[in-house]
Write an enzyme that holds these catalytic residues in place. Sequence first.
Site, PDB file in Angstrom:
ATOM      1  N   ARG A 148      -0.579  -8.294  13.784  1.00 55.58           N
ATOM      2  CA  ARG A 148      -1.077  -7.369  12.756  1.00 55.58           C
ATOM      3  C   ARG A 148      -1.929  -8.100  11.721  1.00 55.58           C
ATOM      4  NH1 ARG A 148       4.470  -5.007  11.019  1.00 55.58           N
ATOM      5  NH2 ARG A 148       3.369  -3.729   9.499  1.00 55.58           N
ATOM      6  N   ARG A 205      11.237  -0.372  11.847  1.00 58.92           N
ATOM      7  CA  ARG A 205       9.957  -0.268  12.548  1.00 58.92           C
ATOM      8  C   ARG A 205       9.892  -1.292  13.673  1.00 58.92           C
ATOM      9  NH1 ARG A 205       4.924   0.235   8.443  1.00 58.92           N
ATOM     10  NH2 ARG A 205       3.981  -0.718  10.280  1.00 58.92           N
ATOM     11  N   LYS A 246       0.825  -1.215   0.000  1.00 58.19           N
ATOM     12  CA  LYS A 246       0.000   0.000   0.000  1.00 58.19           C
ATOM     13  C   LYS A 246       0.859   1.264   0.000  1.00 58.19           C
ATOM     14  CE  LYS A 246      -2.179  -1.028   3.882  1.00 58.19           C
ATOM     15  NZ  LYS A 246      -1.574  -2.325   4.291  1.00 58.19           N
ATOM     16  N   ARG A 271      -9.562   0.992   8.916  1.00 63.17           N
ATOM     17  CA  ARG A 271      -9.162  -0.367   9.285  1.00 63.17           C
ATOM     18  C   ARG A 271     -10.251  -1.083  10.058  1.00 63.17           C
ATOM     19  NH1 ARG A 271      -3.270   0.678   9.233  1.00 63.17           N
ATOM     20  NH2 ARG A 271      -2.068  -1.208   9.530  1.00 63.17           N
ATOM     21  N   ARG A 309      11.951  -5.880   4.606  1.00 60.97           N
ATOM     22  CA  ARG A 309      11.865  -4.434   4.810  1.00 60.97           C
ATOM     23  C   ARG A 309      12.717  -4.049   6.016  1.00 60.97           C
ATOM     24  NH1 ARG A 309       5.991  -1.847   5.032  1.00 60.97           N
ATOM     25  NH2 ARG A 309       5.776  -2.661   7.139  1.00 60.97           N
TER      26      ARG A 309
END
Length: 192
Positions: A149, A138, A13, A87, A126
């Site tokens: 998540r 992160r 996204k 969400r 990532r």
Amino acid sequence: MNIILLGPPGAGKGTQAARLVEDRDMIQLSTGDMLREARTSGTEMGKKVAAVMDRGELVTDEIVIGLIREKLEGPEKGGFIFDGFPRTLAQADALEALMAEMGKKLDCAIELRVRDEVLVDRIVNRAKEAAAAGKPVRADDNEESLKVRLMEYYKKTSPLLGYYHAKDKLKRVDGLAEMAVVEASIKAILDS
Ligand code: AMP
């Protein structure tokens, strides 16, 4: 045009939103980025949400709706890309109400379809890439938080697929295709 990018963490996204910002002068509204910014700048709200985010759980609807409301009052340029928002169904309803209040409309919600196995790889990569480039990793890009998540996505966010389908606003693209192909598919939807 105002669009939502829907999909689990790691679906792409943020990457796709960045491309639309560059090419179409759209404005990316990422609640995840806004929350991380609040943490970095050490606001009261930022402190409040830190632990929840690190665990991979969703922060309250009230907080993210407040963040979005502020941004919707700002410049619109080529339109808004909602990235990581809404969400929950409550957030989706709130977005609709906010847009109506401001005389704006949502054009479509685009689902980036991917398989779970790929998400774990993408997120672990990532984190590795950020570390190698000397960028901050992160805190929620680890396997344990990712599990939470994903579960949050399936429990609370995936019902939005039905919600937007029922409103005849749901579009789907193959999120497993190459980045440039995904980008072209999204642009074809915007141009249709
Ligand atoms: P993201 O960058 O979109 O993956 O978001 C990172 C984290 O921020 C999520 O795991 C949540 O803890 C929080 N967050 C971001 N957007 C929302 C939202 N719309 N509703 C609730 N929590 C959110």
